[in-house]
Design a protein around this motif. Structure first.
Motif, PDB file in Angstrom:
ATOM      1  N   THR A  89      -7.035  -1.035   6.524  1.00 28.69           N
ATOM      2  CA  THR A  89      -7.811  -0.073   7.305  1.00 28.69           C
ATOM      3  C   THR A  89      -7.660  -0.350   8.796  1.00 28.69           C
ATOM      4  O   THR A  89      -7.448   0.576   9.589  1.00 28.69           O
ATOM      5  CB  THR A  89      -9.301  -0.111   6.906  1.00 28.69           C
ATOM      6  N   THR A  99      -3.618   4.061  -0.326  1.00 22.53           N
ATOM      7  CA  THR A  99      -4.186   3.267  -1.411  1.00 22.53           C
ATOM      8  C   THR A  99      -3.498   1.908  -1.448  1.00 22.53           C
ATOM      9  O   THR A  99      -2.275   1.831  -1.311  1.00 22.53           O
ATOM     10  CB  THR A  99      -4.034   3.947  -2.775  1.00 22.53           C
ATOM     11  N   THR A 147      -1.993  -1.081  -3.326  1.00 23.52           N
ATOM     12  CA  THR A 147      -1.411  -1.139  -4.666  1.00 23.52           C
ATOM     13  C   THR A 147      -1.142  -2.531  -5.187  1.00 23.52           C
ATOM     14  O   THR A 147      -0.882  -2.714  -6.372  1.00 23.52           O
ATOM     15  CB  THR A 147      -0.092  -0.331  -4.709  1.00 23.52           C
ATOM     16  N   ALA A 187      -8.624   5.948   1.490  1.00 26.59           N
ATOM     17  CA  ALA A 187      -7.850   7.004   0.834  1.00 26.59           C
ATOM     18  C   ALA A 187      -8.177   8.375   1.413  1.00 26.59           C
ATOM     19  O   ALA A 187      -7.277   9.178   1.666  1.00 26.59           O
ATOM     20  CB  ALA A 187      -8.104   6.992  -0.668  1.00 26.59           C
ATOM     21  N   GLU A 188      -9.446   8.642   1.635  1.00 30.05           N
ATOM     22  CA  GLU A 188      -9.840   9.953   2.141  1.00 30.05           C
ATOM     23  C   GLU A 188      -9.432  10.151   3.603  1.00 30.05           C
ATOM     24  O   GLU A 188      -8.995  11.220   3.983  1.00 30.05           O
ATOM     25  CB  GLU A 188     -11.345  10.147   2.004  1.00 30.05           C
ATOM     26  N   TYR A 192       0.849  -1.191   0.000  1.00 28.05           N
ATOM     27  CA  TYR A 192       0.000   0.000   0.000  1.00 28.05           C
ATOM     28  C   TYR A 192       0.879   1.233   0.000  1.00 28.05           C
ATOM     29  O   TYR A 192       2.048   1.194   0.358  1.00 28.05           O
ATOM     30  CB  TYR A 192      -0.987   0.007   1.169  1.00 28.05           C
ATOM     31  N   ASN A 193       0.307   2.342  -0.432  1.00 26.49           N
ATOM     32  CA  ASN A 193       1.046   3.582  -0.576  1.00 26.49           C
ATOM     33  C   ASN A 193       0.424   4.649   0.302  1.00 26.49           C
ATOM     34  O   ASN A 193      -0.794   4.819   0.309  1.00 26.49           O
ATOM     35  CB  ASN A 193       1.007   4.013  -2.044  1.00 26.49           C
ATOM     36  N   LYS A 194       1.277   5.358   1.050  1.00 24.10           N
ATOM     37  CA  LYS A 194       0.843   6.503   1.853  1.00 24.10           C
ATOM     38  C   LYS A 194       1.890   7.588   1.710  1.00 24.10           C
ATOM     39  O   LYS A 194       3.061   7.356   1.970  1.00 24.10           O
ATOM     40  CB  LYS A 194       0.671   6.132   3.310  1.00 24.10           C
ATOM     41  N   VAL A 215      -8.187  -4.200   1.654  1.00 22.02           N
ATOM     42  CA  VAL A 215      -8.557  -2.862   2.125  1.00 22.02           C
ATOM     43  C   VAL A 215      -8.971  -2.923   3.597  1.00 22.02           C
ATOM     44  O   VAL A 215      -8.564  -2.078   4.395  1.00 22.02           O
ATOM     45  CB  VAL A 215      -9.674  -2.252   1.244  1.00 22.02           C
ATOM     46  N   ALA A 231     -12.426   1.344   0.003  1.00 15.68           N
ATOM     47  CA  ALA A 231     -11.139   1.818  -0.529  1.00 15.68           C
ATOM     48  C   ALA A 231     -11.105   3.339  -0.615  1.00 15.68           C
ATOM     49  O   ALA A 231     -10.084   3.970  -0.305  1.00 15.68           O
ATOM     50  CB  ALA A 231     -10.870   1.198  -1.899  1.00 15.68           C
ATOM     51  N   THR A 232     -12.211   3.948  -1.010  1.00 19.29           N
ATOM     52  CA  THR A 232     -12.285   5.404  -1.087  1.00 19.29           C
ATOM     53  C   THR A 232     -12.183   6.015   0.301  1.00 19.29           C
ATOM     54  O   THR A 232     -11.469   6.995   0.511  1.00 19.29           O
ATOM     55  CB  THR A 232     -13.603   5.849  -1.759  1.00 19.29           C
TER      56      THR A 232
END
Length: 77
Positions: A35, A70, A72, A64-65, A8-10, A31, A60-61
């Motif tokens: 989370t 996200t 990957t 991200a928010e 995952y990317n942050k 996800v 997933a949204t």
């Protein structure tokens, strides 16, 4: 049991989460796992990214928010 790596990317940085499972996690499972990790890691921090009201609200949204993360990729270790 197989070890799976969820990438995952942050904030432009790639991290991984290792999970033992008899089957490959699908994107929804990945996800959920990321989370849970984010909720533990960032508990008490006020992290909120820009909300786009036109985007569909999916787990997933929301990931991200809320955390800027996200998922990957999912691969076998």
């Amino acid at each position: 049991m197989t070890t799976w790596i969820i990438a995952y990317n942050k904030d432009g940085n790639t991290s991984t989460l290792k999970v033992d499972s008899a089957h490959q996690p699908d994107i929804d499972e990945a996800v959920e796992l990321v989370t849970r990790k984010a909720e533990q890691e960032f508990a008490g921090e006020d992290i909120e990214h820009e909300h786009d009201p036109d985007m569909e609200s999916t787990p997933a949204t929301r990931l991200a928010e809320r955390y800027g993360i996200t998922v990957t990729g999912i691969s076998e270790a």
